[in-house]
Design an enzyme around this catalytic site. Sequence first.
Site, PDB file in Angstrom:
ATOM      1  N   ARG A 192       0.831  -1.215   0.000  1.00 39.81           N
ATOM      2  CA  ARG A 192       0.000   0.000   0.000  1.00 39.81           C
ATOM      3  C   ARG A 192       0.863   1.262   0.000  1.00 39.81           C
ATOM      4  O   ARG A 192       0.475   2.283  -0.564  1.00 39.81           O
ATOM      5  CB  ARG A 192      -0.927   0.001   1.208  1.00 39.81           C
ATOM      6  CG  ARG A 192      -1.989  -1.048   1.032  1.00 39.81           C
ATOM      7  CD  ARG A 192      -3.100  -0.918   1.991  1.00 39.81           C
ATOM      8  NE  ARG A 192      -4.145  -1.856   1.570  1.00 39.81           N
ATOM      9  CZ  ARG A 192      -5.262  -2.062   2.201  1.00 39.81           C
ATOM     10  NH1 ARG A 192      -5.532  -1.394   3.303  1.00 39.81           N
ATOM     11  NH2 ARG A 192      -6.145  -2.922   1.745  1.00 39.81           N
TER      12      ARG A 192
ATOM     13  N   GLY B 298     -13.653  -3.084  -1.208  1.00 38.27           N
ATOM     14  CA  GLY B 298     -15.003  -2.512  -1.075  1.00 38.27           C
ATOM     15  C   GLY B 298     -15.248  -1.419  -2.092  1.00 38.27           C
ATOM     16  O   GLY B 298     -16.303  -1.376  -2.743  1.00 38.27           O
TER      17      GLY B 298
ATOM     18  N   GLY C 232      -8.802  -7.396  -1.287  1.00 44.49           N
ATOM     19  CA  GLY C 232      -7.564  -7.499  -0.525  1.00 44.49           C
ATOM     20  C   GLY C 232      -6.946  -8.890  -0.581  1.00 44.49           C
ATOM     21  O   GLY C 232      -5.759  -9.054  -0.875  1.00 44.49           O
TER      22      GLY C 232
ATOM     23  N   LYS D  92     -17.273 -12.988   2.162  1.00 43.13           N
ATOM     24  CA  LYS D  92     -18.347 -12.053   2.525  1.00 43.13           C
ATOM     25  C   LYS D  92     -19.490 -11.974   1.504  1.00 43.13           C
ATOM     26  O   LYS D  92     -19.557 -11.049   0.707  1.00 43.13           O
ATOM     27  CB  LYS D  92     -17.738 -10.676   2.737  1.00 43.13           C
ATOM     28  CG  LYS D  92     -16.712 -10.658   3.839  1.00 43.13           C
ATOM     29  CD  LYS D  92     -15.939  -9.367   3.862  1.00 43.13           C
ATOM     30  CE  LYS D  92     -14.718  -9.429   3.001  1.00 43.13           C
ATOM     31  NZ  LYS D  92     -13.861  -8.257   3.010  1.00 43.13           N
TER      32      LYS D  92
HETATM   33  P1  ADP Z   1     -11.302 -10.496  -0.871  1.00 42.46           P
HETATM   34  O1  ADP Z   1     -10.501  -9.821   0.215  1.00 42.46           O
HETATM   35  O2  ADP Z   1     -10.464 -10.931  -2.022  1.00 42.46           O
HETATM   36  O3  ADP Z   1     -12.490  -9.668  -1.282  1.00 42.46           O
HETATM   37  P2  ADP Z   1     -12.805 -12.028   1.069  1.00 42.46           P
HETATM   38  O4  ADP Z   1     -12.329 -11.090   2.117  1.00 42.46           O
HETATM   39  O5  ADP Z   1     -14.247 -12.012   0.715  1.00 42.46           O
HETATM   40  O6  ADP Z   1     -11.914 -11.850  -0.263  1.00 42.46           O
HETATM   41  O7  ADP Z   1     -12.491 -13.526   1.502  1.00 42.46           O
HETATM   42  C1  ADP Z   1     -11.194 -14.005   1.680  1.00 42.46           C
HETATM   43  C2  ADP Z   1     -11.133 -14.999   2.785  1.00 42.46           C
HETATM   44  O8  ADP Z   1     -12.041 -16.061   2.543  1.00 42.46           O
HETATM   45  C3  ADP Z   1      -9.767 -15.631   2.887  1.00 42.46           C
HETATM   46  O9  ADP Z   1      -9.296 -15.467   4.208  1.00 42.46           O
HETATM   47  C4  ADP Z   1     -10.005 -17.101   2.580  1.00 42.46           C
HETATM   48  O10 ADP Z   1      -9.196 -17.974   3.329  1.00 42.46           O
HETATM   49  C5  ADP Z   1     -11.439 -17.253   2.953  1.00 42.46           C
HETATM   50  N1  ADP Z   1     -12.064 -18.409   2.294  1.00 42.46           N
HETATM   51  C6  ADP Z   1     -12.299 -18.575   0.982  1.00 42.46           C
HETATM   52  N2  ADP Z   1     -12.877 -19.752   0.739  1.00 42.46           N
HETATM   53  C7  ADP Z   1     -13.002 -20.373   1.933  1.00 42.46           C
HETATM   54  C8  ADP Z   1     -13.541 -21.617   2.360  1.00 42.46           C
HETATM   55  N3  ADP Z   1     -14.044 -22.506   1.491  1.00 42.46           N
HETATM   56  N4  ADP Z   1     -13.532 -21.900   3.676  1.00 42.46           N
HETATM   57  C9  ADP Z   1     -13.008 -21.011   4.569  1.00 42.46           C
HETATM   58  N5  ADP Z   1     -12.497 -19.821   4.231  1.00 42.46           N
HETATM   59  C10 ADP Z   1     -12.496 -19.497   2.934  1.00 42.46           C
HETATM   60 MG    MG Z   2     -10.774  -9.667   2.345  1.00 41.22          MG
END
Ligand code: ADP
Ligand code: MG
Length: 393
Positions: A35, A372, A349, A197
């Site tokens: 960052r 976001g 992220g 999420k």
């Molecule tokens: P991003 O930051 O790319 O938007 P998110 O914050 O929505 O992604 O989600 C990322 C998290 O989701 C990671 O910590 C990952 O380990 C977790 N994750 C993804 N798939 C699974 C799963 N099947 N079971 C548990 N955790 C998961």
């Molecule tokens: Mg995330």
Amino acid sequence: MIRIIDEVEIESKRVLVRVDFNCPMENGAVLDDSRIRAALPTIRHALKRRAKVVVMSHLGRPDGKRVPELSLEPVGIELAKLLDTDVVLADDCVGDGARKVVADLYGGRIALLENLRFHPGESSNDEHFSRELAAMADVYVNDAFGTLHRAHASVVGVPQLLRERCAGLLVKREVDALSALLGDVKKPYVVILGGSKVEYKIRTIHSLLGRADALLIGGAMANTFLAARGTSMGKSLLERESFLLARSVLADAARRSIPVILPQDLVVATSPDSTERRIVPVTSVPPDMMALDIGPATIAAFGEHIDRAATIFWNGPMGLFEKPPFHEGTVKVAEMAGTSMGFKVVGGGDSVEAVRMHCLNCRFDHLSTGGGASLKFLEGKELAGLTALEAPR
Ligand code: ADP
Ligand code: MG
């Protein structure tokens, strides 16, 4: 119209730059400096033009109180190393100390204000707090793409008080890349979604459906969709509250004849700490196990769509990528998307971190620094921080 920093006269002026230095920290040190690096082009530009550069950021969630562990000092030290110059650290972001640091600054020198969120006025967009910050600046620059969707003082309140305001080079790069996904995208346009999420991302999915030619869903996001469809998911991480939303996305996609590709097979284990994994068909997740990655048949099915894509947007890892036995789906998708000939963007992220971890970043056209904010932008929603940069009438 929003001006960009390189269109604004800044020499010898006090230039207040909102950046996103919310870096992952460990034991009082910066764990990942990406960052800080992302903000360097704007900072270097301002220094070269001999502006008095005052940088401000938040770090973590100190909830309006001074929390020594969330001081920006370690970030300032990294910034000084990366710039190879002294960075003056103010021990607060407002007040006499901060004012003196700014007043003593020469053109071509840089100061870093202390964590904005040590004051409750930052998150509540307090007018008095905004006035104190604005009083230290001639020109306001926002280069914190990841915070543009938040109506906080340093994002919205301060620019409204300064006639001279503009976007930094990172914000410009982000807006240009993401705008390309909102315009006439080259088809087929494939959207890959994962991560956890669901509720938070689901509104974006609805608006992405209006543009995408295929939606590939993996990660814990897929667990929720599968469970919402009636599949037994054992102990898998999922969001029961989002079942209705997930069903409405599936119905919407069916109405528009857009294929939604959910996993056919999954990698399961008894716990996230387990080193033993098993590949099972999606209909056979044992009740005492959890899905932690997508399986090889799913990877192949995703690959067929990715290979044909002319445009790809990817948000959210395909599994628990942080733990080696469960990283394969995410890495394979990153590799397949990375080698696609199309225009490809990753946002979020964790997804960006996964791509970086495996050194695949240079294969993508753009990695969005703001999860976001990038999703909100792709929804076609107004970002408060961008609106606040519009030129005064
Ligand atoms: P991003 O930051 O790319 O938007 P998110 O914050 O929505 O992604 O989600 C990322 C998290 O989701 C990671 O910590 C990952 O380990 C977790 N994750 C993804 N798939 C699974 C799963 N099947 N079971 C548990 N955790 C998961
Ligand atoms: Mg995330």
